[in-house]
Write a protein that holds these residues in place. Structure first.
Motif, PDB file in Angstrom:
ATOM      1  N   MET A  67      61.132  58.594  78.758  1.00  0.00           N
ATOM      2  CA  MET A  67      59.788  58.180  79.171  1.00  0.00           C
ATOM      3  C   MET A  67      59.771  57.643  80.595  1.00  0.00           C
TER       4      MET A  67
ATOM      5  N   ARG B  58      54.563  59.824  86.452  1.00  0.00           N
ATOM      6  CA  ARG B  58      53.593  59.022  85.726  1.00  0.00           C
ATOM      7  C   ARG B  58      52.559  59.926  85.044  1.00  0.00           C
TER       8      ARG B  58
ATOM      9  N   ARG C 188      53.519  61.119  81.651  1.00  0.00           N
ATOM     10  CA  ARG C 188      53.537  60.150  80.556  1.00  0.00           C
ATOM     11  C   ARG C 188      52.244  60.224  79.779  1.00  0.00           C
ATOM     12  N   ALA C 189      52.366  60.076  78.494  1.00  0.00           N
ATOM     13  CA  ALA C 189      51.230  60.049  77.583  1.00  0.00           C
ATOM     14  C   ALA C 189      50.534  61.394  77.460  1.00  0.00           C
TER      15      ALA C 189
ATOM     16  N   ARG D 270      42.905  58.118  83.280  1.00  0.00           N
ATOM     17  CA  ARG D 270      43.637  59.367  83.482  1.00  0.00           C
ATOM     18  C   ARG D 270      42.736  60.589  83.407  1.00  0.00           C
TER      19      ARG D 270
ATOM     20  N   ALA E  37      54.103  53.272  79.433  1.00  0.00           N
ATOM     21  CA  ALA E  37      54.251  54.516  78.688  1.00  0.00           C
ATOM     22  C   ALA E  37      52.946  55.292  78.659  1.00  0.00           C
ATOM     23  N   LYS E  38      51.829  54.582  78.820  1.00  0.00           N
ATOM     24  CA  LYS E  38      50.547  55.269  78.834  1.00  0.00           C
ATOM     25  C   LYS E  38      50.279  55.949  80.173  1.00  0.00           C
ATOM     26  N   GLY E  39      51.221  55.767  81.115  1.00  0.00           N
ATOM     27  CA  GLY E  39      51.057  56.439  82.403  1.00  0.00           C
ATOM     28  C   GLY E  39      49.981  55.825  83.270  1.00  0.00           C
ATOM     29  N   LEU E  40      49.744  54.529  83.091  1.00  0.00           N
ATOM     30  CA  LEU E  40      48.753  53.865  83.935  1.00  0.00           C
ATOM     31  C   LEU E  40      49.364  53.582  85.305  1.00  0.00           C
TER      32      LEU E  40
END
Ligand SMILES: Nc1ncnc2c1ncn2[C@@H]1O[C@H](COP(=O)(O)OP(=O)(O)OP(=O)(O)O)[C@@H](O)[C@H]1O
Ligand code: SF4
Ligand SMILES: [Mg+2]
Lengths: 325, 310, 307
Positions: free
Chosen positions: A54, A85, A88-89, A120, C211-214
């Motif tokens: 991750m 980034r 991710r998710a 996002r 982990a949420k890519g913020l």
């Protein structure tokens, strides 16, 4: 071709007491729509591997010193921070073990799901709310429209884990890493959460990496299994093969330590000895101090991966004999 | 606000929680290993050692007479002859700062002892017995916490310190008592929470189950475990109280002539700050460095004792 | 919530009575002639003394005196000084000044303390972190009167950048004294923020947010800050109450015509009514601030519920 491929990953923790070599060449892969279970004792490096994939390890103290993490053939470790980034998710998402501490206590569950959609995906507040309710519905949280406004501490343990799963699915990831998603829960709830995960995985045709201690769960949901010991994968095979004919003494010992219905009342075999100290990993095969089949060579040479056919691989000098029984 | 120790109480109490969890010996050993490598720790220990030496043997550090006022040299700036210059009365500022160390340190020390004793006794009783005793003691401490420190001290000191009676011992005693009276609740809260944590430990439960007397449990089992956070607090408090003494003297209600302390010097100098700033700055510097040393020491010890910060 | 507030208010009564009685006793019950020096060089005429003794119920037992005082206070009557000035008049002039000073100090404390704390908390063990740590240690060790005197001396007298004493009592006039008043707590706010940030940096929910890519700015600015500031904000709340009682020294140095100077003068001139009135007010402010802080806590942290 594998969707996600970890190759020869090395991670060390530089602490004051010394350098802990936590991962020493981990390699595994998972294909689209497949469930890979990662097994191993506490401290073997399962979570660290997941976090390295991750890209959420704390640096310092953790450093990735070698290896590749390929997602759709691109090495995540070589990407720019910004690009990574983005994966991710939406590419790879993660469900954590303890939803109570993994969810932010001061924001509503809804906020925490919507946040990714808004930041996002640029969704409007109202759209994000609608989507969040849908997601909560999908993970079977009753009364989702109302619960979306509640805080994590107002949820029961099982509901919290469902909310966590909903959150991880918000950006429709292709790989879902679930790190012991049921360990913090009541036994009765564990099965429900596992069923939910399995169902979601099937519906969405996601790849799933399931980290667990529970061999029973593994037998039910895993397509393939990777067994970790001291920061290495010591054995990999499809689930049926691994259960029937383990090719590594450590796997065999793990199987033995599993409580079985047909042996009720007899004493449980636990694995003798302690997991290795990662500051001083034993020479040769790291399992040798605890291994019942140990020979002289084991404390000298690091065993290479023995190919036992059909993707069955074992890192034991005597893999073939172990399979033979 | 004027009592810088108040804000540390929570942080220190937390150390107590952590401290009580581990085995005391291992914890102290760890803390020592941790401390040994910290430069700040050694710096503060060195400063404190020097200050104590000055307080004990001021004659070693100066040959000038701190009570010799020669008006002709009034407010002379620092020179080779008098490093810190002379104040408005013609006193040698350096000599007075050296001789003032003893009173300043003494007040801080005695006030700390008073606060620690009062606070520890009440705190451990409240924590151990709980119930109505805890409620009563806690309310009493609330009463004292509600009085702003400087304000309370001024009221106490002006009321009890009737003019004319200038015996040095009496003034020192009064200042010490008023600092202690207004500050013990902080020590009590730290001790109380440490005691509550310790009480829930298995070995204390075991001792109770075995029928040990409350007195024995408190003295033998709980005290050793609760002491660490109180000691950390008292190190910081010692520095703070030295500062408090100076503040009170500065306001003209604390120590005063013939006692010499840094606060007294600062009070003497404050009205001449425009013409003789050195008379104010040098004792202030002594004061600040000493307080700093104690605060640094307390800080270093607190961090060393807190496993979370490793 | 309402019941909780009521219960808390109820619990405050004994503390309030205890504190004010303590001060009352100290002011009124100590030996010594309260009228000494009140009538110039000569002792006061008997007539005056007996009138005053009657007015202040000084022939009653202390507890009764205090009871009567409290009853008057409940009706909003702070009483008159020996010279006949209404205490409430003096309070209404000085109190707002001190409140303004405390608010200025609070704002300065919050801005500087929190920013320094965030910077050093995020750069664990870097140069900036050490800088903040060392300067907070210094600030903690500097008594307020030293900070005040030095600032006055250097910036007011030698450099002439500021006026050595305040010119007015507006918010802008009070910036320098506010800074001095805030200096100590500023250090605490910085350290508290630093510790709090350091703790939440390692929190699981920050890992989740990553982990949420913020974006990093959002992980820090939303997820970490929102949690780390809870203890800081409550500390600031209690500090507002403490500032009011701690302003004596600062007000003295900069000649701020606030409550501190009034108290100091009243103590020196043994104006007991004034002293007890002012202290009562300060205690009240302090107690209400602690209650407010508790309630604020519940607003900031949804996990806390007061029943
Ligand atoms: N922040 C850290 N500092 C030092 N060592 C760490 C840190 N985090 C993890 N480790 C070490 O890394 C090793 C692997 O940890 P990891 O969490 O991956 O184990 P795990 O296989 O997930 O175990 P579990 O089943 O208990 O979750 C452990 O031995 C642990 O001591
Ligand atoms: S290599 Fe040797 S020690 Fe290691 S698992 Fe195989 S038999 Fe055991
Ligand atoms: Mg783990």
């Amino acid at each position: 071709m594998a969707l996600l491929e970890v190759e020869d990953l090395h991670v060390e923790f530089r602490t004051r007491d010394g350098v802990a070599r936590v991962l020493n060449g981990v390699s595994y892969h998972v294909d689209a729509g497949e469930t890979l279970a990662v097994l191993g004792e506490s401290g073997s490096g399962k979570s660290v591997t997941a976090q390295a994939v991750m890209g959420i390890l704390d640096t310092p103290p953790a450093f990735v010193t070698h290896g590749e993490v390929r997602f759709k053939d691109e090495d995540l470790l070589k990407m720019s921070d910004e690009k990574r980034r983005e994966t991710r998710a939406s590419g790879i998402a993660m469900v954590f073990q303890d939803a109570l501490s993994a969810l932010n206590p001061v924001f509503t569950v809804g906020f925490q799901i919507e946040e990714q959609l808004r930041v996002r995906r640029g969704m409007s507040k109202a759209d994000a709310r609608k989507r969040a309710i849908e997601l909560l519905d999908q993970v079977k949280i009753p009364n989702a429209a109302q619960r979306v406004r509640e805080y994590p501490h107002q949820f029961s343990g099982g509901m919290r884990q469902r909310a966590m799963i909903a959150m991880s699915l918000a950006l429709d990831p292709e790989v879902l890493i679930a790190d012991e998603p049921t360990t913090a829960l009541d036994v009765t709830v564990q099965a429900q959460i596992m069923d939910l995960l399995a169902e979601l995985q099937r519906e969405r045709k996601m790849a799933m990496i399931l980290i667990t201690h529970d061999l029973g769960v593994v037998a039910e949901v895993a397509d393939r299994i990777a067994v970790m010991y001291a920061g290495r994968i010591v054995e990999q095979a499809d689930a049926v093969t691994l259960f029937r004919t383990p090719g590594h003494p450590y796997t065999a010992a793990l199987m033995d330590s599993m409580p079985r219905l047909d042996q009720k009342g007899t004493e449980l075999n636990t694995i003798k000895g302690l997991p290795p100290n990662l500051l001083k990993i034993p020479s040769g095969c790291p399992f040798h101090p605890r291994c019942p089949r140990r020979q002289d060579i084991c404390s000298v040479d690091v065993p290479r991966q023995h190919n036992l056919g059909l993707g069955h691989v074992s890192a034991c000098h005597f893999a073939e004999e172990v399979v033979g029984g | 606000m004027s009592d810088p120790t108040a804000a540390t109480s929570e942080a220190v109490a937390e150390v107590g929680g952590g401290a009580a969890l581990g085995k005391p010996r291992g914890l102290l050993g760890d803390a020592w290993r941790e401390l040994r490598v910290r430069p700040l720790f050694w710096i503060s220990v060195t400063i404190i050692a020097i200050v104590v030496l000055i307080a004990l043997f001021p004659g070693l550090f100066t040959h000038a007479d701190p009570n010799l006022g020669i008006l002709s040299r009034s407010r002379k700036p620092p020179s080779g002859e008098a490093w810190f210059g002379y104040d408005t009365q013609g006193y040698d500022v350096y000599a007075r700062a050296i001789y003032g160390t003893r009173a300043s340190l003494l007040v801080g020390l005695l006030a700390t002892v008073g606060v620690v004793i009062l606070g520890s006794v009440f705190g451990i009783l409240a924590g151990f017995y709980g119930g109505w005793l805890d409620a009563v003691l806690s309310r009493i401490s609330d009463i004292f916490v509600g009085i702003p420190f400087v304000l309370g001290a001024i009221v106490i000191l002006t009321s009890l310190n009737t003019a004319g009676n200038t015996s040095g011992v009496r003034i020192v005693t009064l200042v010490v008592l008023s600092i202690a009276a207004l500050s013990w609740p902080v020590a009590m809260r730290i001790m109380r929470s440490a005691a509550i944590t310790a009480k829930q430990q298995d070995y204390v439960k075991a001792a109770r189950a075995l029928g040990a007397s409350p007195r024995r449990i408190i003295v033998q089992h709980m005290l050793p475990n609760c002491l660490a956070p109180v000691l950390v607090y008292s190190t910081i408090a010692l520095g703070a109280f030295i500062g408090a003494e100076a503040t009170l003297s500065y306001l003209g209600v604390g120590l005063r002539n013939p006692v010499v302390s840094w606060g007294v010097m600062i009070n003497d100098a404050k009205d001449y700050i425009r013409v003789a700033p050195h008379a104010l700055l040098f004792p202030s510097a002594f004061l600040t460095v000493t307080v700093l040393a104690f605060v640094m020491l307390g800080d270093a010890v607190r961090e060393a004792l807190d496993p979370k910060l490793r | 919530m309402g019941r909780y507030v009521l219960r808390r208010l109820f619990q405050m009564i004994p503390v309030f009575i205890g504190t004010t009685f303590l001060i009352y006793a100290l002011v009124w019950a100590v030996p010594g002639d309260p009228f000494a020096g009140k009538c110039g060089e000569r002792p006061c005429p008997d007539q005056y003394v007996s009138a005053m003794r009657a007015q202040f119920n000084m022939d009653d037992p202390l507890v009764v005196q205090y009871g009567k005082y409290l009853l008057n206070l409940l009706q909003g009557d702070f009483g008159k000084t020996f010279s006949g000035t209404e205490v409430i008049d003096r309070i209404s002039v000085t109190f707002p000044v001190t409140v303004r000073l405390a608010i200025v100090a609070l704002i300065i404390e919050a801005i500087i303390g929190i920013s320094a704390g965030i910077v050093s908390g995020l750069r664990n063990r870097g140069f900036l972190d050490s800088l903040v740590l060392v300067s907070t240690l210094f600030l903690i060790s500097l008594p307020v009167f030293v900070t005040g005197s030095v600032i006055q001396l250097v910036f007011g007298i030698q450099l002439g950048w500021i006026s050595p004493t305040v010119k007015g009592t507006g918010f802008a006039d009070l910036i320098v004294p506010g800074f001095v008043l805030a200096s100590l707590s500023m250090a605490y706010v910085a350290r508290l923020t630093r510790a709090s940030i350091g703790e939440s940096r390692r929190a699981d929910y920050v890992r989740t947010a990553n982990a949420k890519g913020l974006p990093v700015s959002r992980v820090v600015g939303v997820h970490m800050l929102r949690n780390s500031l809870i203890p800081v904000i409550t500390f600031l709340g209690t500090d507002l109450g403490a500032f009011m009682g701690g302003a004596i020294v600062t007000e003295g140095i900069f000649n701020v015509p606030g409550i501190g100077g009034l108290i100091y003068k009243s103590i020196q001139t043994k104006e007991g009514v004034m002293v007890t009135g002012l202290v009562t007010l300060l205690v009240l402010v302090y107690l209400l601030m602690t209650l407010l802080v508790d309630l604020l806590y519940a607003v900031l942290d949804p996990r806390i519920r007061y029943e």
